[in-house]
Design a protein around this motif. Structure first.
Motif, PDB file in Angstrom:
ATOM      1  N   PRO B  14      23.801  29.465 -34.711  1.00 49.72           N
ATOM      2  CA  PRO B  14      23.457  30.547 -33.780  1.00 49.72           C
ATOM      3  C   PRO B  14      22.826  31.760 -34.470  1.00 49.72           C
ATOM      4  O   PRO B  14      21.977  32.420 -33.902  1.00 49.72           O
ATOM      5  CB  PRO B  14      24.783  30.934 -33.139  1.00 49.72           C
ATOM      6  CG  PRO B  14      25.836  30.070 -33.701  1.00 49.72           C
ATOM      7  CD  PRO B  14      25.224  29.090 -34.649  1.00 49.72           C
ATOM      8  N   ARG B  15      23.263  32.040 -35.670  1.00 50.49           N
ATOM      9  CA  ARG B  15      22.768  33.266 -36.305  1.00 50.49           C
ATOM     10  C   ARG B  15      22.605  32.989 -37.787  1.00 50.49           C
ATOM     11  O   ARG B  15      23.566  32.613 -38.456  1.00 50.49           O
ATOM     12  CB  ARG B  15      23.787  34.378 -36.042  1.00 50.49           C
ATOM     13  CG  ARG B  15      23.281  35.763 -36.321  1.00 50.49           C
ATOM     14  CD  ARG B  15      24.138  36.761 -35.568  1.00 50.49           C
ATOM     15  NE  ARG B  15      23.963  38.094 -36.098  1.00 50.49           N
ATOM     16  CZ  ARG B  15      24.369  39.196 -35.482  1.00 50.49           C
ATOM     17  NH1 ARG B  15      24.965  39.125 -34.318  1.00 50.49           N
ATOM     18  NH2 ARG B  15      24.183  40.363 -36.022  1.00 50.49           N
ATOM     19  N   LEU B  18      24.957  33.929 -40.790  1.00 55.32           N
ATOM     20  CA  LEU B  18      26.325  33.445 -40.703  1.00 55.32           C
ATOM     21  C   LEU B  18      26.436  31.951 -40.947  1.00 55.32           C
ATOM     22  O   LEU B  18      27.534  31.406 -41.020  1.00 55.32           O
ATOM     23  CB  LEU B  18      26.915  33.772 -39.332  1.00 55.32           C
ATOM     24  CG  LEU B  18      26.951  35.258 -38.992  1.00 55.32           C
ATOM     25  CD1 LEU B  18      27.534  35.463 -37.614  1.00 55.32           C
ATOM     26  CD2 LEU B  18      27.771  36.016 -40.020  1.00 55.32           C
ATOM     27  N   GLY B  63      18.058  30.022 -34.930  1.00 53.35           N
ATOM     28  CA  GLY B  63      18.497  30.625 -33.676  1.00 53.35           C
ATOM     29  C   GLY B  63      18.313  32.129 -33.781  1.00 53.35           C
ATOM     30  O   GLY B  63      17.201  32.632 -33.844  1.00 53.35           O
ATOM     31  N   GLY B  64      19.435  32.844 -33.883  1.00 52.15           N
ATOM     32  CA  GLY B  64      19.321  34.297 -34.016  1.00 52.15           C
ATOM     33  C   GLY B  64      18.996  34.704 -35.437  1.00 52.15           C
ATOM     34  O   GLY B  64      19.564  34.184 -36.381  1.00 52.15           O
ATOM     35  N   VAL B  65      18.051  35.602 -35.556  1.00 49.90           N
ATOM     36  CA  VAL B  65      17.744  36.200 -36.856  1.00 49.90           C
ATOM     37  C   VAL B  65      17.436  37.661 -36.569  1.00 49.90           C
ATOM     38  O   VAL B  65      16.524  37.950 -35.804  1.00 49.90           O
ATOM     39  CB  VAL B  65      16.477  35.587 -37.502  1.00 49.90           C
ATOM     40  CG1 VAL B  65      16.358  36.049 -38.949  1.00 49.90           C
ATOM     41  CG2 VAL B  65      16.468  34.083 -37.425  1.00 49.90           C
ATOM     42  N   THR B  66      18.184  38.575 -37.163  1.00 50.11           N
ATOM     43  CA  THR B  66      17.900  39.983 -36.877  1.00 50.11           C
ATOM     44  C   THR B  66      16.488  40.315 -37.365  1.00 50.11           C
ATOM     45  O   THR B  66      15.970  39.681 -38.277  1.00 50.11           O
ATOM     46  CB  THR B  66      18.895  40.907 -37.607  1.00 50.11           C
ATOM     47  OG1 THR B  66      18.812  40.640 -39.001  1.00 50.11           O
ATOM     48  CG2 THR B  66      20.311  40.685 -37.129  1.00 50.11           C
ATOM     49  N   TRP B  67      15.923  41.342 -36.780  1.00 47.77           N
ATOM     50  CA  TRP B  67      14.556  41.740 -37.152  1.00 47.77           C
ATOM     51  C   TRP B  67      14.478  42.086 -38.625  1.00 47.77           C
ATOM     52  O   TRP B  67      13.508  41.800 -39.311  1.00 47.77           O
ATOM     53  CB  TRP B  67      14.110  42.954 -36.325  1.00 47.77           C
ATOM     54  CG  TRP B  67      13.833  42.575 -34.923  1.00 47.77           C
ATOM     55  CD1 TRP B  67      14.563  42.932 -33.828  1.00 47.77           C
ATOM     56  CD2 TRP B  67      12.779  41.728 -34.463  1.00 47.77           C
ATOM     57  NE1 TRP B  67      14.023  42.354 -32.713  1.00 47.77           N
ATOM     58  CE2 TRP B  67      12.925  41.616 -33.061  1.00 47.77           C
ATOM     59  CE3 TRP B  67      11.729  41.047 -35.078  1.00 47.77           C
ATOM     60  CZ2 TRP B  67      12.056  40.865 -32.279  1.00 47.77           C
ATOM     61  CZ3 TRP B  67      10.876  40.301 -34.301  1.00 47.77           C
ATOM     62  CH2 TRP B  67      11.044  40.212 -32.922  1.00 47.77           C
ATOM     63  N   HIS B  68      15.576  42.697 -39.006  1.00 51.57           N
ATOM     64  CA  HIS B  68      15.662  43.132 -40.388  1.00 51.57           C
ATOM     65  C   HIS B  68      15.500  41.945 -41.347  1.00 51.57           C
ATOM     66  O   HIS B  68      14.707  41.981 -42.285  1.00 51.57           O
ATOM     67  CB  HIS B  68      17.018  43.792 -40.552  1.00 51.57           C
ATOM     68  CG  HIS B  68      17.318  44.169 -41.926  1.00 51.57           C
ATOM     69  ND1 HIS B  68      16.747  45.252 -42.520  1.00 51.57           N
ATOM     70  CD2 HIS B  68      18.096  43.573 -42.849  1.00 51.57           C
ATOM     71  CE1 HIS B  68      17.187  45.329 -43.743  1.00 51.57           C
ATOM     72  NE2 HIS B  68      17.997  44.326 -43.971  1.00 51.57           N
ATOM     73  N   GLN B  70      14.285  39.032 -40.597  1.00 53.20           N
ATOM     74  CA  GLN B  70      12.943  38.446 -40.416  1.00 53.20           C
ATOM     75  C   GLN B  70      11.928  39.147 -41.313  1.00 53.20           C
ATOM     76  O   GLN B  70      11.065  38.516 -41.920  1.00 53.20           O
ATOM     77  CB  GLN B  70      12.497  38.595 -38.959  1.00 53.20           C
ATOM     78  CG  GLN B  70      13.185  37.639 -38.021  1.00 53.20           C
ATOM     79  CD  GLN B  70      12.548  37.678 -36.636  1.00 53.20           C
ATOM     80  OE1 GLN B  70      11.339  37.818 -36.497  1.00 53.20           O
ATOM     81  NE2 GLN B  70      13.377  37.565 -35.618  1.00 53.20           N
ATOM     82  N   TRP B  82      12.126  31.919 -34.404  1.00 50.43           N
ATOM     83  CA  TRP B  82      13.492  32.270 -34.029  1.00 50.43           C
ATOM     84  C   TRP B  82      13.782  31.942 -32.571  1.00 50.43           C
ATOM     85  O   TRP B  82      12.851  31.678 -31.795  1.00 50.43           O
ATOM     86  CB  TRP B  82      13.775  33.750 -34.289  1.00 50.43           C
ATOM     87  CG  TRP B  82      12.797  34.705 -33.645  1.00 50.43           C
ATOM     88  CD1 TRP B  82      11.699  35.249 -34.242  1.00 50.43           C
ATOM     89  CD2 TRP B  82      12.829  35.213 -32.314  1.00 50.43           C
ATOM     90  NE1 TRP B  82      11.043  36.069 -33.361  1.00 50.43           N
ATOM     91  CE2 TRP B  82      11.717  36.067 -32.167  1.00 50.43           C
ATOM     92  CE3 TRP B  82      13.680  35.037 -31.219  1.00 50.43           C
ATOM     93  CZ2 TRP B  82      11.428  36.749 -30.970  1.00 50.43           C
ATOM     94  CZ3 TRP B  82      13.393  35.718 -30.035  1.00 50.43           C
ATOM     95  CH2 TRP B  82      12.278  36.560 -29.923  1.00 50.43           C
ATOM     96  N   GLY B  83      15.052  31.995 -32.239  1.00 48.67           N
ATOM     97  CA  GLY B  83      15.436  31.806 -30.847  1.00 48.67           C
ATOM     98  C   GLY B  83      15.384  30.355 -30.402  1.00 48.67           C
ATOM     99  O   GLY B  83      15.109  30.063 -29.244  1.00 48.67           O
TER     100      GLY B  83
END
Ligand SMILES: Nc1ncnc2c1ncn2[C@@H]1O[C@H](COP(=O)(O)OP(=O)(O)OP(=O)(O)O)[C@@H](O)[C@H]1O
Ligand SMILES: [Mg+2]
Lengths: 437, 122
Positions: B14-15, B18, B63-68, B70, B82-83
């Motif tokens: 998911p992220r 993690l 899946g999720g990757v913060t902008w930071h 990225q 992503w996503g």
């Protein structure tokens, strides 16, 4: 039954908090309108998906609150975490969880509500910004009250005495006073009175005329002249020798002075701000400092408390320095581990804020990750006992890291200790705690 | 080209920061030629871009990757999609056949017989 379900949906949709339910496989079974709004996922996109693939929180899978609730049957209330919305933006939320039972009381899944905290966090930030004034960070009442009167102090022409131990921010306050004063366009000239022997200090301050002594080949302006129209900051004022004390008193009384070897007096349109890490009144009692000068200097006194007396500022200052060094060194460090926070909150700081700043700078050089860990701190902090229980997750992370390092060092303690940046005895103690021999 | 996919069991994690593991898949043209599972649990999230770059990865499907993060990956010349949600094999298959788009969500089924991948199929 259908009707019941419909009216439940209407109720759920009218709630401002996001609400969703999952079955025992963690598949989303309902998703209210606020959940759609906060996450950006539509109900049809979310239903049937694993909750962790929609919410993608920072604690999913490992420390999932809903899982904990399902396992312990205990509700969790207002736990703060962050989710990623559909567009991958981090959104801070506060969640609460409960188990979902059917009519016969059998557990069929879980329900979670979540509140969007973005707005509150924004407000926090605004409040936080109030803790900063002219680059000075503090929320300690004594400093806040200085913040309040600082503009008035600055606007006046009064001589200011800033008293505080080494590294408490004396120079920072002197700069702020100058910046806020009508003299801000003119120079702020700093003199460290403790650093120079008497004769040199005298000529530094007041300048000399050509021929005043053998080496004086031409006129040299003193710092008072250089500060004309501006502010002079006399640091370590407690260290000035008696001869210069007398001369300084004249400047304060008559706003004039004579360069060495000169016959004419010069006018000094200079605001005087002084600082000391000594207790001047004590020096007066010991006859080491002229009392008439002391009274002249002590018109407005700013007392800066030691960092150990304002520990609530430590987290703010840490954050401030992290931002500062991220900018300076082009890093993206996000914070310190809880263990490090624990150590930093409990340390005595003889060097006050400068020491804290140096500690963070040291850690920045060593830290390659997002968070400053104990191993990044200067060695003298490693041996400090931390008060209070460390959060398990960080402790566990550390344990894993240690065991991993030990493994890669072939079980060589000395090598592993060096690799970890900790003392061998510390490593030994940790291993004992972990239960490795 | 090497593609990294952070995984959680047989699905896309998911992220990214993690995830405990990534698979690194080497692709030639539209064919997978090699894959390797790598433990990243000891890496800090900011160490991940550097690590992936050192493995020759130029694309991440996640899946999720913060902008930071990225941004950090981009600095290391790693392109991120992503996503994405779904089973790793299906997503990879879909990517190779039809391509994926950011924020696509659940990977649509390809409606074809699954090829046997041997016992290490994630
Ligand atoms: N409240 C504060 N907020 C942010 N930074 C601070 C604060 N106080 C001090 N600092 C920083 O700590 C360092 C030391 O401050 P400063 O030089 O003003 O202390 P000082 O009292 O003049 O020390 P010394 O007596 O050793 O000359 C500086 O880098 C300063 O920017
Ligand atoms: Mg100073």
């Amino acid at each position: 039954m259908e009707g019941e379900k419909n009216s439940l949906n209407i109720i759920l949709d009218s709630i401002a908090d996001g609400v969703f339910t999952v079955d025992k496989e963690w598949r989303i079974t309902s998703f209210n309108r606020s959940a759609e709004r906060i996450t950006g996922f539509s109900r049809s996109e979310a239903i049937g998906q694993y909750c962790y693939e929609i919410f993608r929180t920072n604690v999913c899978l490992e420390q999932c609150a809903l899982r904990e609730t399902m396992e312990t049957k205990q509700n969790i209330i207002n736990k703060e975490l962050n989710i990623l919305d559909k567009y991958n933006q981090e959104i801070p939320v506060s969640i609460s969880t409960a188990v979902l039972r059917d009519k016969r009381g059998k557990i069929i899944g879980g329900v979670e509500t979540f509140r969007d905290l973005s707005l509150i966090k924004e407000l926090d930030k605004e409040i936080h910004e109030k803790y900063s004034f002219q680059d000075i960070i503090s929320k300690h009442p004594s400093i806040i009250s200085i913040f309040r009167i600082l503009p008035d102090i600055a606007r006046s022409e009064a001589t200011v005495l800033i008293q505080g131990k080494s590294g408490t921010g004396k120079e920072l306050f002197a700069q702020a006073i100058h910046n806020l004063s009508p003299r801000r366009e003119r120079p702020l000239v700093k003199v460290n009175c403790g650093a120079l022997p008497e004769t040199l200090l005298e000529s530094e301050l007041f300048g000399y005329r050509k021929g005043a002594f053998t080496d004086a080949k031409r006129d040299k302006p003193g710092r008072f002249q250089l500060a004309e129209g501006g502010t002079i900051f006399l640091d370590e004022i407690g260290d000035i020798p008696p001869g210069i004390q007398a001369k300084l008193l004249r400047v304060l009384e008559g706003k004039e002075f004579e360069p060495l070897g000169g016959t004419t007096t010069l006018k000094a349109d200079v605001r005087i701000v002084t600082a000391t890490n000594k207790d001047l009144s004590k020096l007066v009692k010991q006859n080491q400092f002229r009392d008439d000068l002391f009274y002249r200097l002590n018109v407005v006194k700013v007392e800066l408390p030691s960092l150990s007396k304002r520990r609530t500022d430590i987290p703010l200052l840490i954050e401030h320095f992290i931002v500062k060094f991220n900018k300076k060194m082009g890093k993206e460090i996000k914070g310190v581990s809880e263990e490090v926070m624990n150590i930093l909150m409990n340390y005595a700081y003889p060097g006050n804020i400068r020491e804290l700043e140096n500690i963070i700078e040291h850690a920045f050089i060593l830290c390659k990750g997002t968070h400053i860990l104990k191993g990044h701190l200067p060695r003298y902090l490693h041996e400090l006992e931390t008060a209070g229980p460390e959060k398990k997750s960080i402790q566990k992370l550390e344990e894993e890291h240690i065991i991993h390092t030990l493994h890669t060092c072939g079980g060589n303690l000395a090598k592993a200790a060096e690799e970890l940046g900790i003392h061998r005895t510390t490593l030994w103690r940790k291993l004992k705690r972990i239960g490795v021999s | 080209m090497k593609i990294a996919i952070p995984i959680n069991g047989g699905r896309i994690a998911p992220r990214l920061p993690l995830a405990k593991e990534v698979i690194i898949v080497e692709v030639q043209g539209k064919r997978e030629v090699e894959r390797e599972k790598v433990d990243i649990s000891l890496l800090h999230s900011l160490e991940i871009p550097d690590f992936l770059a050192s493995q020759g990865v130029t694309k991440v499907i996640a899946g999720g990757v913060t902008w930071h993060l990225q941004e950090m990956l981009r600095i290391h010349n790693i392109n991120v999609i992503w996503g994405i949600m779904g089973a790793v094999d299906e997503v990879l298959d879909f990517y190779l056949k039809k391509g994926l788009q950011d924020g696509m969500g659940p990977c649509p089924p390809m409606r074809r017989r699954r090829r046997f991948r041997g016992i290490h199929g994630y």
